[in-house]
Design a protein around this motif. Structure first.
Motif, PDB file in Angstrom:
ATOM      1  N   SER A 124      29.928  18.550  34.778  1.00  0.00           N
ATOM      2  CA  SER A 124      29.246  19.343  35.812  1.00  0.00           C
ATOM      3  C   SER A 124      28.942  20.750  35.319  1.00  0.00           C
ATOM      4  N   ARG A 125      29.912  21.351  34.670  1.00  0.00           N
ATOM      5  CA  ARG A 125      29.711  22.712  34.172  1.00  0.00           C
ATOM      6  C   ARG A 125      28.605  22.759  33.115  1.00  0.00           C
ATOM      7  N   ARG A 126      28.581  21.753  32.259  1.00  0.00           N
ATOM      8  CA  ARG A 126      27.571  21.742  31.198  1.00  0.00           C
ATOM      9  C   ARG A 126      26.171  21.531  31.777  1.00  0.00           C
ATOM     10  N   LEU A 127      26.051  20.695  32.817  1.00  0.00           N
ATOM     11  CA  LEU A 127      24.736  20.480  33.437  1.00  0.00           C
ATOM     12  C   LEU A 127      24.280  21.695  34.233  1.00  0.00           C
ATOM     13  N   GLY A 128      25.226  22.409  34.821  1.00  0.00           N
ATOM     14  CA  GLY A 128      24.894  23.614  35.577  1.00  0.00           C
ATOM     15  C   GLY A 128      23.911  23.355  36.701  1.00  0.00           C
ATOM     16  N   ARG A 129      22.845  24.115  36.731  1.00  0.00           N
ATOM     17  CA  ARG A 129      21.878  24.031  37.829  1.00  0.00           C
ATOM     18  C   ARG A 129      21.074  22.733  37.809  1.00  0.00           C
ATOM     19  N   TYR A 130      21.163  21.961  36.741  1.00  0.00           N
ATOM     20  CA  TYR A 130      20.436  20.700  36.658  1.00  0.00           C
ATOM     21  C   TYR A 130      21.245  19.519  37.202  1.00  0.00           C
ATOM     22  N   LEU A 131      22.445  19.785  37.679  1.00  0.00           N
ATOM     23  CA  LEU A 131      23.289  18.737  38.257  1.00  0.00           C
ATOM     24  C   LEU A 131      22.625  18.163  39.506  1.00  0.00           C
ATOM     25  N   SER A 132      22.549  16.850  39.559  1.00  0.00           N
ATOM     26  CA  SER A 132      21.927  16.162  40.689  1.00  0.00           C
ATOM     27  C   SER A 132      22.589  14.795  40.854  1.00  0.00           C
ATOM     28  N   PRO A 133      22.717  14.310  42.080  1.00  0.00           N
ATOM     29  CA  PRO A 133      23.269  12.958  42.250  1.00  0.00           C
ATOM     30  C   PRO A 133      22.289  11.870  41.815  1.00  0.00           C
ATOM     31  N   LEU A 134      21.021  12.229  41.720  1.00  0.00           N
ATOM     32  CA  LEU A 134      19.998  11.251  41.359  1.00  0.00           C
ATOM     33  C   LEU A 134      19.985  11.002  39.859  1.00  0.00           C
ATOM     34  N   PRO A 135      19.678   9.776  39.448  1.00  0.00           N
ATOM     35  CA  PRO A 135      19.566   9.499  38.016  1.00  0.00           C
ATOM     36  C   PRO A 135      18.243   9.958  37.422  1.00  0.00           C
ATOM     37  N   TYR A 136      17.423  10.614  38.209  1.00  0.00           N
ATOM     38  CA  TYR A 136      16.128  11.117  37.777  1.00  0.00           C
ATOM     39  C   TYR A 136      16.298  12.568  37.328  1.00  0.00           C
ATOM     40  N   PRO A 137      15.786  12.951  36.148  1.00  0.00           N
ATOM     41  CA  PRO A 137      15.969  14.332  35.679  1.00  0.00           C
ATOM     42  C   PRO A 137      15.375  15.360  36.647  1.00  0.00           C
ATOM     43  N   SER A 138      16.089  16.450  36.835  1.00  0.00           N
ATOM     44  CA  SER A 138      15.597  17.545  37.679  1.00  0.00           C
ATOM     45  C   SER A 138      14.375  18.176  37.030  1.00  0.00           C
ATOM     46  N   PRO A 139      13.413  18.600  37.834  1.00  0.00           N
ATOM     47  CA  PRO A 139      12.235  19.275  37.273  1.00  0.00           C
ATOM     48  C   PRO A 139      12.646  20.512  36.460  1.00  0.00           C
ATOM     49  N   GLY A 140      12.061  20.655  35.292  1.00  0.00           N
ATOM     50  CA  GLY A 140      12.346  21.815  34.443  1.00  0.00           C
ATOM     51  C   GLY A 140      13.616  21.683  33.622  1.00  0.00           C
ATOM     52  N   SER A 141      14.301  20.546  33.710  1.00  0.00           N
ATOM     53  CA  SER A 141      15.559  20.395  32.980  1.00  0.00           C
ATOM     54  C   SER A 141      15.308  20.206  31.487  1.00  0.00           C
ATOM     55  N   THR A 142      16.359  20.405  30.728  1.00  0.00           N
ATOM     56  CA  THR A 142      16.318  20.180  29.292  1.00  0.00           C
ATOM     57  C   THR A 142      17.371  19.133  28.951  1.00  0.00           C
ATOM     58  N   LEU A 143      17.236  18.513  27.787  1.00  0.00           N
ATOM     59  CA  LEU A 143      18.220  17.528  27.365  1.00  0.00           C
ATOM     60  C   LEU A 143      19.520  18.243  27.020  1.00  0.00           C
ATOM     61  N   ILE A 144      20.592  17.844  27.665  1.00  0.00           N
ATOM     62  CA  ILE A 144      21.915  18.417  27.405  1.00  0.00           C
ATOM     63  C   ILE A 144      22.636  17.467  26.456  1.00  0.00           C
ATOM     64  N   ASP A 145      22.937  17.955  25.252  1.00  0.00           N
ATOM     65  CA  ASP A 145      23.650  17.130  24.274  1.00  0.00           C
ATOM     66  C   ASP A 145      24.772  17.920  23.592  1.00  0.00           C
ATOM     67  N   GLN A 146      25.237  18.955  24.262  1.00  0.00           N
ATOM     68  CA  GLN A 146      26.320  19.791  23.742  1.00  0.00           C
ATOM     69  C   GLN A 146      27.558  19.647  24.628  1.00  0.00           C
ATOM     70  N   GLY A 147      28.670  20.212  24.179  1.00  0.00           N
ATOM     71  CA  GLY A 147      29.906  20.137  24.954  1.00  0.00           C
ATOM     72  C   GLY A 147      30.376  18.695  25.054  1.00  0.00           C
ATOM     73  N   ILE A 148      30.810  18.295  26.229  1.00  0.00           N
ATOM     74  CA  ILE A 148      31.291  16.926  26.440  1.00  0.00           C
ATOM     75  C   ILE A 148      30.193  15.903  26.162  1.00  0.00           C
ATOM     76  N   TYR A 149      28.941  16.315  26.314  1.00  0.00           N
ATOM     77  CA  TYR A 149      27.807  15.422  26.071  1.00  0.00           C
ATOM     78  C   TYR A 149      27.609  15.126  24.591  1.00  0.00           C
ATOM     79  N   THR A 150      28.349  15.790  23.714  1.00  0.00           N
ATOM     80  CA  THR A 150      28.326  15.476  22.292  1.00  0.00           C
ATOM     81  C   THR A 150      28.975  14.116  22.049  1.00  0.00           C
ATOM     82  N   TRP A 151      29.970  13.772  22.880  1.00  0.00           N
ATOM     83  CA  TRP A 151      30.747  12.556  22.671  1.00  0.00           C
ATOM     84  C   TRP A 151      30.408  11.423  23.635  1.00  0.00           C
ATOM     85  N   ILE A 152      29.920  11.763  24.807  1.00  0.00           N
ATOM     86  CA  ILE A 152      29.685  10.738  25.821  1.00  0.00           C
ATOM     87  C   ILE A 152      28.441  11.105  26.623  1.00  0.00           C
TER      88      ILE A 152
END
Length: 170
Positions: free
Chosen positions: A74-102
């Motif tokens: 949640s912290r890594r996604l920040g303002r792009y956090l959404s319950p929907l599986p659809y990317p939030s408008p203006g979001s970027t690919l998050i692949d750092q932090g915990i997203y490096t491993w999973i």
């Protein structure tokens, strides 16, 4: 004739959300399973095979680990956090932090927390609900990944180097 912006639209849900164009049906199923998981009384059937002290220790550790995954994701996604599986408008690919491993630490954390609760209470009923939650979140992750591949050209390479839900396994 245009439709006015209502509260559902402010939360990212568009008119006709029940048709699940952006995965809203998965969100509803996920919320229902989570609610049942915490609201249904435990049956204590697992305590026959798993002594209560062991279940409490292992279950408590799993709950804490699940909570850490949810918080880190949640912290890594920040303002792009959404319950929907659809990317939030203006979001970027998050692949750092915990997203490096999973790729889906929030889903993993919810399932791990459900597993921990099941063990903590020695409940087969809650364990079955957790299995259902895993299946729903795995399908939701598949839908999300389809949207992410359409939105971010670099997502397929990211997907190849990280696991989906279970570290070191899947």
């Amino acid at each position: 004739m245009t439709q006015s912006s209502g509260p559902l639209q402010r939360w990212g849900m568009r008119p006709g959300w029940w048709r699940s164009r952006h995965g809203e049906g998965y969100v509803a199923a996920q919320m229902l399973l989570l609610l049942l998981l915490v609201a249904i009384p435990p049956d204590h059937i697992l305590q026959v095979w798993l002594p209560q002290p062991v279940g409490v220790v292992v279950g408590g550790a799993a709950i804490c680990a699940g909570l850490l995954l949810v918080v880190a994701g949640s912290r890594r996604l920040g303002r792009y956090l959404s319950p929907l599986p659809y990317p939030s408008p203006g979001s970027t690919l998050i692949d750092q932090g915990i997203y490096t491993w999973i790729r889906h630490p929030l889903y993993s954390g919810l399932v791990l927390g459900g597993l921990g609760l099941s063990l903590w209470q020695g409940s087969l009923r809650q364990l079955l609900l957790t299995l259902g939650l895993f299946l729903v979140l795995d399908r939701k992750a598949g839908v999300e990944e389809r949207f992410l591949c359409e939105t971010f050209p670099e997502y397929p390479q990211y997907r190849e180097r990280t696991v989906r839900l279970v570290p070191f396994l899947y």
